[in-house]
Design a protein around this motif. Structure first.
Motif, short mmCIF file in Angstrom:
data_model
loop_
_atom_site.label_atom_id
_atom_site.label_comp_id
_atom_site.label_asym_id
_atom_site.label_seq_id
_atom_site.Cartn_x
_atom_site.Cartn_y
_atom_site.Cartn_z
N LYS A 1 -13.66 -39.68 93.60
CA LYS A 1 -14.23 -39.88 94.93
C LYS A 1 -14.17 -41.36 95.25
O LYS A 1 -14.63 -42.20 94.47
CB LYS A 1 -15.69 -39.40 94.94
N ASN A 2 -13.61 -41.72 96.38
CA ASN A 2 -13.53 -43.09 96.81
C ASN A 2 -14.85 -43.43 97.51
O ASN A 2 -15.19 -42.82 98.53
CB ASN A 2 -12.34 -43.27 97.76
N LEU A 3 -15.57 -44.39 96.99
CA LEU A 3 -16.91 -44.72 97.52
C LEU A 3 -16.87 -45.86 98.53
O LEU A 3 -17.94 -46.34 98.93
CB LEU A 3 -17.84 -45.07 96.36
N THR A 4 -15.70 -46.26 98.96
CA THR A 4 -15.63 -47.38 99.92
C THR A 4 -15.61 -46.93 101.36
O THR A 4 -15.43 -47.72 102.26
CB THR A 4 -14.37 -48.24 99.65
N GLY A 5 -15.81 -45.65 101.61
CA GLY A 5 -15.90 -45.22 103.01
C GLY A 5 -15.03 -44.11 103.29
O GLY A 5 -14.78 -43.38 104.04
#
Length: 157
Positions: free
Chosen positions: A153-157
């Motif tokens: 999961k990419n947590l930067t947006g």
């Protein structure tokens, strides 16, 4: 550790040594063969950080002459659900150098590093599509212990 192997009918010296910051460009190019894009500067910074983590993480290169022809990266993993083990986080040999023993030499170096730290289990993962790599690992004495999916999961947006 220096060994000799046959390449095109000639004995060629292979040096297995610790990865150095000067190897960053070659290591980056080899990472592409694994399907990863990592710029040389990021790799150089990572290699420089190995000094402070030398008891729990290492990386080695296989050099044929002056050229880096492969690398392996290992780290000690500590999990709640299992005893500590060594993880081969990455292993690659330059395409034109495959089948000549470099991968085996790199695995043996990783295994020795693990045993030097009293760890008797070494694990790795390999992408499902890499059937040639799977055959290599089975010949090297590794066995399949499970099949799983990787989630991210990419947590930067």
């Amino acid at each position: 550790m220096s060994l000799f192997m046959n390449i095109a009918g000639h004995k060629t010296q292979v040096l297995i040594r610790q990865m150095e910051p000067a190897d960053a460009e070659a290591v980056s190019l080899l990472a592409v063969q694994l399907g990863y894009q990592r710029p040389p500067d990021a790799i150089r910074n990572w290699i420089e950080g190995l000094e402070e983590n030398s008891e729990t993480q290492a990386a080695f290169v296989a050099c044929v002459g002056e050229q880096v022809a492969g690398w392996v990266e290992v780290s000690i993993q500590s999990r709640l659900q299992s005893p500590r083990f060594t993880l081969i986080g990455g292993l690659v040999v330059r395409e034109e150098s495959r089948g000549k023993g470099l991968g085996r030499m790199l695995c043996e170096r990783a295994e020795r590093w693990s045993l030097e730290r009293q760890l008797k289990i070494i694990r790795l993962t390999s992408r499902e599509s890499r059937s040639e790599a799977h055959r290599f690992y089975l010949r090297a004495g590794y066995r399949v212990t499970k099949t799983s999916l990787a989630f991210e999961k990419n947590l930067t947006g």
